[in-house]
Design a protein around this motif. Structure first.
Motif, short mmCIF file in Angstrom:
data_model
loop_
_atom_site.label_atom_id
_atom_site.label_comp_id
_atom_site.label_asym_id
_atom_site.label_seq_id
_atom_site.Cartn_x
_atom_site.Cartn_y
_atom_site.Cartn_z
N PHE A 14 0.85 -1.19 0.00
CA PHE A 14 0.00 0.00 0.00
C PHE A 14 0.89 1.24 0.00
CE2 PHE A 14 -2.72 3.23 1.98
CZ PHE A 14 -3.87 3.06 1.24
N ASP A 15 0.65 2.14 -0.95
CA ASP A 15 1.43 3.36 -1.08
C ASP A 15 0.68 4.51 -0.39
OD1 ASP A 15 3.23 5.27 -1.76
OD2 ASP A 15 2.77 5.27 -3.91
N VAL A 16 1.18 4.93 0.76
CA VAL A 16 0.51 5.96 1.56
C VAL A 16 0.57 7.31 0.85
CG1 VAL A 16 0.49 7.13 3.79
CG2 VAL A 16 1.02 4.71 3.68
N ALA A 17 1.68 7.62 0.20
CA ALA A 17 1.81 8.91 -0.49
C ALA A 17 0.81 9.02 -1.64
CB ALA A 17 3.24 9.09 -1.00
N ALA A 18 0.63 7.93 -2.39
CA ALA A 18 -0.34 7.94 -3.50
C ALA A 18 -1.75 8.09 -2.96
CB ALA A 18 -0.21 6.67 -4.32
N PHE A 19 -2.05 7.47 -1.82
CA PHE A 19 -3.37 7.58 -1.22
C PHE A 19 -3.64 9.00 -0.73
CE2 PHE A 19 -6.15 6.82 2.60
CZ PHE A 19 -7.31 6.67 1.87
N GLU A 20 -2.61 9.63 -0.16
CA GLU A 20 -2.75 11.02 0.28
C GLU A 20 -3.03 11.94 -0.90
OE1 GLU A 20 -0.19 14.40 2.71
OE2 GLU A 20 0.71 12.45 2.30
N LYS A 21 -2.32 11.75 -2.00
CA LYS A 21 -2.55 12.54 -3.21
C LYS A 21 -3.96 12.29 -3.76
CE LYS A 21 -0.81 14.21 -7.47
NZ LYS A 21 -2.01 15.00 -7.64
N PHE A 22 -4.41 11.01 -3.74
CA PHE A 22 -5.75 10.65 -4.19
C PHE A 22 -6.81 11.40 -3.38
CE2 PHE A 22 -9.53 7.96 -3.84
CZ PHE A 22 -9.83 7.75 -5.17
N THR A 67 -11.77 5.76 0.39
CA THR A 67 -10.73 4.76 0.66
C THR A 67 -11.02 3.48 -0.10
OG1 THR A 67 -10.44 5.70 2.87
CG2 THR A 67 -9.51 3.53 2.48
N LYS A 68 -12.30 3.05 -0.09
CA LYS A 68 -12.68 1.85 -0.85
C LYS A 68 -12.46 2.06 -2.34
CE LYS A 68 -16.26 0.02 2.17
NZ LYS A 68 -17.70 -0.29 2.24
N LYS A 69 -12.75 3.27 -2.82
CA LYS A 69 -12.57 3.59 -4.24
C LYS A 69 -11.09 3.50 -4.62
CE LYS A 69 -14.21 6.98 -7.50
NZ LYS A 69 -15.55 7.37 -7.87
N PHE A 70 -10.20 3.99 -3.75
CA PHE A 70 -8.77 3.90 -3.99
C PHE A 70 -8.30 2.45 -4.00
CE2 PHE A 70 -4.36 3.78 -2.48
CZ PHE A 70 -3.76 4.56 -3.46
N LEU A 71 -8.80 1.64 -3.06
CA LEU A 71 -8.42 0.24 -3.01
C LEU A 71 -8.86 -0.49 -4.27
CD1 LEU A 71 -9.22 -0.68 0.70
CD2 LEU A 71 -6.97 -0.36 -0.34
N LYS A 72 -10.05 -0.17 -4.78
CA LYS A 72 -10.55 -0.79 -6.00
C LYS A 72 -9.67 -0.39 -7.19
CE LYS A 72 -13.76 -2.94 -8.38
NZ LYS A 72 -13.96 -4.36 -8.30
N LYS A 73 -9.27 0.89 -7.22
CA LYS A 73 -8.44 1.39 -8.32
C LYS A 73 -7.06 0.71 -8.32
CE LYS A 73 -6.61 5.73 -10.08
NZ LYS A 73 -6.43 7.15 -9.79
N GLN A 74 -6.54 0.44 -7.13
CA GLN A 74 -5.23 -0.20 -7.01
C GLN A 74 -5.32 -1.72 -7.03
OE1 GLN A 74 -2.30 1.55 -6.86
NE2 GLN A 74 -3.56 3.34 -7.23
N GLN A 75 -6.53 -2.26 -7.20
CA GLN A 75 -6.79 -3.70 -7.22
C GLN A 75 -6.37 -4.37 -5.92
OE1 GLN A 75 -4.80 -4.91 -10.79
NE2 GLN A 75 -6.44 -4.14 -12.10
N ARG A 77 -8.77 -4.32 -3.31
CA ARG A 77 -10.05 -4.47 -2.63
C ARG A 77 -10.32 -5.91 -2.21
NH1 ARG A 77 -13.46 -3.29 0.46
NH2 ARG A 77 -15.57 -2.66 0.00
N ASP A 78 -9.69 -6.88 -2.89
CA ASP A 78 -9.89 -8.29 -2.55
C ASP A 78 -9.13 -8.69 -1.29
OD1 ASP A 78 -11.46 -8.56 -4.77
OD2 ASP A 78 -9.82 -9.27 -6.04
N TRP A 79 -8.12 -7.91 -0.90
CA TRP A 79 -7.29 -8.28 0.24
C TRP A 79 -7.45 -7.37 1.44
CZ3 TRP A 79 -5.22 -8.36 -4.75
CH2 TRP A 79 -4.97 -9.64 -5.26
N LEU A 80 -7.88 -6.13 1.22
CA LEU A 80 -7.97 -5.17 2.32
C LEU A 80 -9.41 -4.71 2.51
CD1 LEU A 80 -4.90 -2.93 1.49
CD2 LEU A 80 -5.07 -4.59 3.31
N ARG A 81 -9.72 -4.36 3.76
CA ARG A 81 -11.02 -3.79 4.06
C ARG A 81 -10.84 -2.61 4.98
NH1 ARG A 81 -13.98 -7.15 8.61
NH2 ARG A 81 -12.19 -7.65 9.90
N VAL A 82 -11.84 -1.74 5.02
CA VAL A 82 -11.79 -0.54 5.84
C VAL A 82 -12.68 -0.77 7.06
CG1 VAL A 82 -12.12 1.95 5.89
CG2 VAL A 82 -11.52 0.82 3.75
N VAL A 83 -12.10 -0.64 8.25
CA VAL A 83 -12.83 -0.89 9.48
C VAL A 83 -12.76 0.35 10.36
CG1 VAL A 83 -12.93 -2.35 11.54
CG2 VAL A 83 -12.20 -3.33 9.37
#
Length: 106
Positions: A14-22, A67-75, A77-83
């Motif tokens: 998981f790239d935290v910098a890319a998520f922050e930019k997203f 966050t879910k949208k970012f996980l789906k974009k990075q493929q 979503r099958d391994w991570l979930r948001v709790v």
């Protein structure tokens, strides 16, 4: 709000910098994207946590949706979930993979 992505960030998937930019590109203020201004500040701490400070109304569900949208974009979503671990704190966790073969033997 705090989004804790330290567990997948430590495993280097998981790239935290890319998520922050997203988040900076996608969060809408008054119905417009790229309209953060002084109302919302997004910063990341060193251990994989992203802190979002909002001076106006911002829904935690909206952050979970993005966050879910970012996980789906990075493929991922099958391994991570948001709790939601507590009020205003979200954490990215791995899905628990249960070994079904052991259950079939019994």
């Amino acid at each position: 709000f705090i989004i804790n992505a330290s567990q997948p960030a430590n495993d280097k998937i998981f790239d935290v910098a890319a998520f922050e930019k997203f988040l900076q590109d996608r969060i809408k203020v008054e119905g417009r994207v790229n309209n953060l201004g002084d109302n919302i500040t997004i910063s990341s701490t060193g251990d994989g946590k992203i802190e979002i400070i909002s001076h106006n109304d911002l829904s935690g569900r909206y952050l979970k949706y993005l966050t879910k949208k970012f996980l789906k974009k990075q493929q991922l979503r099958d391994w991570l979930r948001v709790v939601a671990t507590s009020k205003g704190v979200y954490e990215l966790k791995f899905f628990n993979v249960v070994n079904d073969e052991a259950d079939e033997d019994e």
